[in-house]
Scaffold this motif. Structure first.
Motif, PDB file in Angstrom:
ATOM      1  N   GLN A 143      37.107  13.579   8.062  1.00  0.00           N
ATOM      2  CA  GLN A 143      37.379  13.551   9.504  1.00  0.00           C
ATOM      3  C   GLN A 143      36.170  13.061  10.293  1.00  0.00           C
ATOM      4  OE1 GLN A 143      37.562  16.321   7.598  1.00  0.00           O
ATOM      5  NE2 GLN A 143      36.662  18.092   8.622  1.00  0.00           N
ATOM      6  N   TYR A 144      34.987  13.092   9.694  1.00  0.00           N
ATOM      7  CA  TYR A 144      33.772  12.596  10.349  1.00  0.00           C
ATOM      8  C   TYR A 144      33.367  11.221   9.844  1.00  0.00           C
ATOM      9  CZ  TYR A 144      33.349  17.437  11.810  1.00  0.00           C
ATOM     10  OH  TYR A 144      33.590  18.675  12.337  1.00  0.00           O
ATOM     11  N   SER A 145      34.310  10.477   9.293  1.00  0.00           N
ATOM     12  CA  SER A 145      33.953   9.204   8.657  1.00  0.00           C
ATOM     13  C   SER A 145      33.430   8.179   9.665  1.00  0.00           C
ATOM     14  CB  SER A 145      35.150   8.637   7.901  1.00  0.00           C
ATOM     15  OG  SER A 145      36.202   8.338   8.786  1.00  0.00           O
ATOM     16  N   ALA A 146      33.961   8.155  10.877  1.00  0.00           N
ATOM     17  CA  ALA A 146      33.477   7.179  11.857  1.00  0.00           C
ATOM     18  C   ALA A 146      32.010   7.439  12.206  1.00  0.00           C
ATOM     19  CB  ALA A 146      34.342   7.222  13.110  1.00  0.00           C
ATOM     20  N   LEU A 147      31.667   8.695  12.416  1.00  0.00           N
ATOM     21  CA  LEU A 147      30.279   9.042  12.728  1.00  0.00           C
ATOM     22  C   LEU A 147      29.356   8.740  11.539  1.00  0.00           C
ATOM     23  CD1 LEU A 147      28.224  10.383  14.655  1.00  0.00           C
ATOM     24  CD2 LEU A 147      28.804  12.545  13.556  1.00  0.00           C
ATOM     25  N   CYS A 148      29.778   9.118  10.351  1.00  0.00           N
ATOM     26  CA  CYS A 148      28.957   8.872   9.153  1.00  0.00           C
ATOM     27  C   CYS A 148      28.771   7.386   8.902  1.00  0.00           C
ATOM     28  CB  CYS A 148      29.590   9.530   7.929  1.00  0.00           C
ATOM     29  SG  CYS A 148      29.552  11.314   7.983  1.00  0.00           S
ATOM     30  N   GLY A 149      29.829   6.594   9.112  1.00  0.00           N
ATOM     31  CA  GLY A 149      29.718   5.152   8.930  1.00  0.00           C
ATOM     32  C   GLY A 149      28.772   4.522   9.928  1.00  0.00           C
ATOM     33  N   THR A 167      42.617   9.360  -0.021  1.00  0.00           N
ATOM     34  CA  THR A 167      42.456  10.238   1.137  1.00  0.00           C
ATOM     35  C   THR A 167      40.995  10.391   1.556  1.00  0.00           C
ATOM     36  OG1 THR A 167      42.376  12.177  -0.308  1.00  0.00           O
ATOM     37  CG2 THR A 167      44.523  11.549   0.568  1.00  0.00           C
ATOM     38  N   ARG A 168      40.109   9.592   1.021  1.00  0.00           N
ATOM     39  CA  ARG A 168      38.688   9.641   1.354  1.00  0.00           C
ATOM     40  C   ARG A 168      38.146   8.212   1.458  1.00  0.00           C
ATOM     41  NH1 ARG A 168      39.863  14.424   1.163  1.00  0.00           N
ATOM     42  NH2 ARG A 168      38.778  16.156   0.245  1.00  0.00           N
ATOM     43  N   TRP A 173      33.150   3.302   8.434  1.00  0.00           N
ATOM     44  CA  TRP A 173      33.431   3.328   9.862  1.00  0.00           C
ATOM     45  C   TRP A 173      34.858   2.865  10.150  1.00  0.00           C
ATOM     46  CZ3 TRP A 173      30.079   0.209  13.851  1.00  0.00           C
ATOM     47  CH2 TRP A 173      30.348   0.661  15.142  1.00  0.00           C
ATOM     48  N   GLY A 174      35.328   1.860   9.442  1.00  0.00           N
ATOM     49  CA  GLY A 174      36.657   1.322   9.676  1.00  0.00           C
ATOM     50  C   GLY A 174      37.754   1.962   8.835  1.00  0.00           C
ATOM     51  N   TRP A 175      37.443   2.975   8.075  1.00  0.00           N
ATOM     52  CA  TRP A 175      38.418   3.595   7.169  1.00  0.00           C
ATOM     53  C   TRP A 175      39.465   4.374   7.948  1.00  0.00           C
ATOM     54  CZ3 TRP A 175      39.256   8.883   6.292  1.00  0.00           C
ATOM     55  CH2 TRP A 175      40.070   9.173   5.211  1.00  0.00           C
ATOM     56  N   GLY A 176      40.707   4.296   7.501  1.00  0.00           N
ATOM     57  CA  GLY A 176      41.790   5.086   8.071  1.00  0.00           C
ATOM     58  C   GLY A 176      42.480   5.849   6.959  1.00  0.00           C
ATOM     59  N   GLU A 177      42.819   7.091   7.216  1.00  0.00           N
ATOM     60  CA  GLU A 177      43.378   7.938   6.159  1.00  0.00           C
ATOM     61  C   GLU A 177      44.757   7.445   5.736  1.00  0.00           C
ATOM     62  OE1 GLU A 177      44.247  12.617   5.201  1.00  0.00           O
ATOM     63  OE2 GLU A 177      43.406  12.038   7.118  1.00  0.00           O
ATOM     64  N   LYS A 178      44.974   7.453   4.442  1.00  0.00           N
ATOM     65  CA  LYS A 178      46.264   7.098   3.872  1.00  0.00           C
ATOM     66  C   LYS A 178      46.845   8.336   3.203  1.00  0.00           C
ATOM     67  CE  LYS A 178      44.569   2.511   2.870  1.00  0.00           C
ATOM     68  NZ  LYS A 178      43.262   2.757   3.395  1.00  0.00           N
ATOM     69  N   LYS A 179      48.147   8.421   3.185  1.00  0.00           N
ATOM     70  CA  LYS A 179      48.802   9.557   2.528  1.00  0.00           C
ATOM     71  C   LYS A 179      48.836   9.308   1.018  1.00  0.00           C
ATOM     72  CE  LYS A 179      51.670  10.527   6.462  1.00  0.00           C
ATOM     73  NZ  LYS A 179      53.016  10.532   7.015  1.00  0.00           N
ATOM     74  N   PRO A 180      48.765  10.375   0.226  1.00  0.00           N
ATOM     75  CA  PRO A 180      48.908  10.193  -1.223  1.00  0.00           C
ATOM     76  C   PRO A 180      50.274   9.603  -1.538  1.00  0.00           C
ATOM     77  CG  PRO A 180      48.154  12.418  -0.717  1.00  0.00           C
ATOM     78  CD  PRO A 180      48.506  11.762   0.569  1.00  0.00           C
TER      79      PRO A 180
END
Length: 139
Positions: free
Chosen positions: A87-93, A31-32, A127-134
């Protein structure tokens, strides 16, 4: 003198605790943007490590002396922010990639290419990460 004796239930309890801990960590990683943040932080550490000036000279020397500390520290900062707030992963990447590119120019070829390459790789993964469910428990 008190001795600690192992009861017959101790190894299964330890095994269950380790299994629960590993399951929690696996769910946390799913999830991260964990792996991208790890590579970005390692790239930031390389840029910091190969900054060839002491911190006192870097503070007094202006941008050329402090670029490695600022850019490497920024890469580590955005890796931590990406893991803490996915939720800010695109900006951080995106900012992580830009810092790694700037470190290539301003800070000893970005830690002798190691820091910049790791930073670009990790920032791109974030930047390209997408959240996955546990994963669901299979009983």
């Amino acid at each position: 003198m008190a001795t600690t004796e192992m009861t017959p239930t101790s190894p299964p309890l330890l095994r269950r605790a380790l299994k629960n801990g590993w399951t929690w960590f696996a769910d946390f990683r799913r999830t991260r943007p964990f792996w991208g943040a790890l590579w970005l932080a390692l790239g930031g550490y390389a840029v910091l490590h190969f900054a060839s000036t002491s911190i006192g000279i870097a503070i007094a020397g202006g941008w050329s002396g402090s670029a490695g500390y600022i850019l490497g520290g920024g890469m580590i900062l955005f890796a931590v922010v990406a893991v803490a707030t996915p939720q800010y992963s695109a900006l951080c990447g995106l900012i992580g990639v830009l810092l790694a590119l700037a470190a290539f120019i301003a800070a000893n070829l970005g830690g002798f290419l190691v820091g910049s390459v790791l930073g670009i790789f990790g920032g791109s993964m974030i930047w390209g990460w997408g959240e996955k469910k546990p994963r669901n428990e299979q009983s």
